[in-house]
Design a protein around this motif. Structure first.
Motif, short mmCIF file in Angstrom:
data_model
loop_
_atom_site.label_atom_id
_atom_site.label_comp_id
_atom_site.label_asym_id
_atom_site.label_seq_id
_atom_site.Cartn_x
_atom_site.Cartn_y
_atom_site.Cartn_z
N LEU A 153 0.89 -1.41 0.16
CA LEU A 153 0.13 0.05 -0.15
C LEU A 153 1.00 1.24 -0.02
CD1 LEU A 153 -2.55 -1.10 2.53
CD2 LEU A 153 -3.22 -1.16 0.12
N GLY A 154 1.98 0.99 -0.74
CA GLY A 154 3.25 2.28 -0.22
C GLY A 154 3.53 3.30 0.39
N CYS A 155 3.73 2.38 1.95
CA CYS A 155 3.82 2.99 3.12
C CYS A 155 5.19 2.53 3.00
CB CYS A 155 3.53 2.17 4.68
SG CYS A 155 3.55 3.13 5.67
N ASP A 156 6.08 3.49 3.89
CA ASP A 156 7.05 3.53 3.92
C ASP A 156 7.88 3.01 5.15
OD1 ASP A 156 10.12 5.50 3.90
OD2 ASP A 156 9.61 5.17 5.70
N ASP A 157 9.20 2.10 5.30
CA ASP A 157 9.48 1.32 6.08
C ASP A 157 9.73 2.12 7.67
OD1 ASP A 157 9.37 -0.69 4.55
OD2 ASP A 157 11.68 -0.52 3.64
N GLY A 158 10.10 3.21 7.76
CA GLY A 158 10.08 3.53 9.25
C GLY A 158 9.01 3.35 9.05
N ILE A 159 7.92 3.74 9.21
CA ILE A 159 6.67 3.97 10.41
C ILE A 159 6.18 2.82 10.46
CG2 ILE A 159 4.28 5.06 9.65
CD1 ILE A 159 4.81 6.85 7.27
N LEU A 160 6.33 1.38 9.46
CA LEU A 160 6.68 0.03 10.11
C LEU A 160 6.98 -0.60 11.01
CD1 LEU A 160 5.78 -1.06 5.87
CD2 LEU A 160 3.68 -0.21 7.77
N ASP A 161 8.56 -0.18 11.16
CA ASP A 161 9.00 -0.17 12.33
C ASP A 161 8.24 -1.27 13.51
OD1 ASP A 161 11.62 -1.30 10.66
OD2 ASP A 161 12.10 1.14 11.85
N ALA A 162 7.52 0.22 13.89
CA ALA A 162 6.83 -0.10 15.61
C ALA A 162 5.95 -0.65 15.54
CB ALA A 162 6.36 1.49 16.19
N PRO A 163 5.28 -1.25 14.99
CA PRO A 163 3.99 -2.28 14.98
C PRO A 163 4.36 -3.59 14.30
CG PRO A 163 3.74 -0.72 12.30
CD PRO A 163 4.27 -0.04 13.45
N ALA A 164 5.87 -3.17 13.21
CA ALA A 164 6.25 -4.93 13.16
C ALA A 164 7.08 -5.45 14.29
CB ALA A 164 7.27 -4.63 12.27
N GLY A 196 2.21 -4.79 -6.50
CA GLY A 196 2.51 -3.93 -4.82
C GLY A 196 3.06 -5.50 -3.79
N SER A 197 1.93 -6.65 -4.32
CA SER A 197 1.37 -7.85 -2.98
C SER A 197 2.59 -8.83 -3.14
CB SER A 197 -0.06 -7.93 -3.74
OG SER A 197 0.04 -8.68 -4.62
N GLU A 198 3.90 -8.40 -4.13
CA GLU A 198 4.49 -9.46 -4.52
C GLU A 198 5.24 -10.67 -3.14
OE1 GLU A 198 8.64 -10.87 -6.38
OE2 GLU A 198 7.70 -8.72 -7.29
N TRP A 199 5.66 -9.61 -2.35
CA TRP A 199 5.79 -9.60 -0.65
C TRP A 199 5.04 -10.77 -0.37
CZ3 TRP A 199 8.41 -4.49 0.82
CH2 TRP A 199 9.95 -4.74 0.21
N LEU A 200 3.94 -10.31 -0.52
CA LEU A 200 2.81 -11.41 0.17
C LEU A 200 3.16 -12.43 0.07
CD1 LEU A 200 0.11 -7.99 0.69
CD2 LEU A 200 0.99 -9.62 2.71
N ALA A 201 3.27 -12.73 -1.64
CA ALA A 201 2.45 -13.72 -1.91
C ALA A 201 4.21 -15.05 -1.34
CB ALA A 201 2.66 -13.61 -3.34
N GLU A 202 5.59 -14.07 -1.72
CA GLU A 202 6.20 -14.42 -1.32
C GLU A 202 5.87 -15.37 0.11
OE1 GLU A 202 8.40 -16.01 -2.57
OE2 GLU A 202 8.59 -14.46 -4.61
N LEU A 203 5.88 -14.29 0.93
CA LEU A 203 5.26 -14.87 2.05
C LEU A 203 4.14 -15.73 2.80
CD1 LEU A 203 5.12 -11.49 3.95
CD2 LEU A 203 7.32 -13.52 4.25
N ALA A 204 3.38 -15.65 1.78
CA ALA A 204 2.02 -16.63 1.15
C ALA A 204 2.84 -17.83 1.01
CB ALA A 204 1.89 -17.19 0.84
N ARG A 205 3.55 -18.75 0.28
CA ARG A 205 4.18 -19.05 -0.15
C ARG A 205 5.37 -20.29 1.04
NH1 ARG A 205 4.82 -15.92 -5.39
NH2 ARG A 205 3.69 -16.45 -6.18
#
Length: 294
Positions: free
Chosen positions: A57-68, A278-287
């Protein structure tokens, strides 16, 4: 696992190391136990799902660090408590002695308690001065629901009461949708919320994806409990069968479990297909969840 996801797993490790109390900070033994529980390896699937959903969804990794960090710390606390003698009574986790073996049962309980509190502290801290409070509240609610009676705690209660009983496939899937699936679904949703997503159609698709991945992860775990080796999978192989726990292979057989696994991956990929490249990483994680070796 593709190189970009390995890089993100390393990013999660670095963020976790910064988020946890220093090992030499009093009370030292508690902080050592907390760091031991979180930083001792692991697949980092849940933070990777946060990053992958945010990336889609186009989010910067820095914003995602806290929820991760928050979701992985919750996962670590749950493992510490699940391994306790009153729960699954396990001596091995991620190829090392479990937290209560290394630090004692009382300190392991306290470490789990402190980790849960820390996760919510991290998630509630504004990222910037103009941080969207409504998004942070939604994330807190998402993580809280995934931890409670209709999430991990409820799933563990189902699990404890199911020992020695025969469950239907529907009952088994409900148990794991709570115990394992709730936090995996929350990871995906946290990434979307952090990215500012408020589109119910997109969130529903991501929830469907998370549900399928959560079940696929558990089916694969059950298969590995039969086919895996302790040194490779990092925990005691054959433990579920020895404890007379209901599993997918014990209820529907090994071949049918593999068939169910393939169907769950297909469902996960179908759910995110409209999100595009953009969902390629999600697909890889499902596999990865379905075909991993440990």
């Amino acid at each position: 696992m593709p190189a970009p996801l390995k890089v993100l797993a390393g990013r999660a490790d670095d963020a976790l190391a910064r988020a946890l109390p220093a090992a030499d900070l009093a009370p030292v033994e508690l902080h050592r136990a907390m760091r031991y529980a979180v930083l001792g390896g692991g697949k980092r699937l849940r933070p990777l799902l946060v990053y992958a959903a945010g990336h889609a969804l186009g989010c910067d990794d820095g914003i995602l660090d806290a929820p991760a960090c928050a979701v992985e710390i919750i996962h670590a606390y749950s493992l510490v408590h699940d391994d306790l003698p009153a729960m699954d009574d396990d001596d091995l986790r991620r190829g090392r002695p479990t937290c209560h073996i290394a630090f004692g049962e009382a300190m392991a309980i306290l470490a789990g308690d402190a980790l849960q509190a820390l996760a919510f502290e991290i998630l509630s801290t504004p990222y910037t001065a103009d941080d969207d409070a409504s998004a942070r509240i939604a994330m807190l609610r998402t993580l809280g629901a995934a931890c409670g009676a209709e999430g991990m705690a409820g799933g563990q209660a189902f699990d404890l009461s199911a020992v020695g009983t025969t469950l239907s496939l529907e009952e088994l899937e409900r148990m794991h949708a709570y115990k394992t699936g709730a936090l995996i679904r929350a990871s995906v949703r946290l990434g979307a919320l952090a990215a500012g997503c408020r589109d119910d159609t997109v969130l529903d698709r991501l929830d469907r994806y998370g549900h399928a991945v959560g079940l696929a992860f558990q089916v694969r775990d059950d298969i590995l409990d039969i086919e895996g080796e302790s040194a490779i999978i990092g925990k005691t192989a054959g433990k579920d069968a020895a404890a007379d726990k209901p599993t997918f292979p014990s209820i529907i057989g090994l071949d049918a479990s593999r068939t169910r696994l393939f169907a769950l991956v297909d469902d996960a990929l179908e759910a995110i297909a409209p999100l595009g490249p953009g969902s390629e990483w999600l697909a890889e994680l499902a596999r990865y969840s379905a075909y991993r070796g440990h």
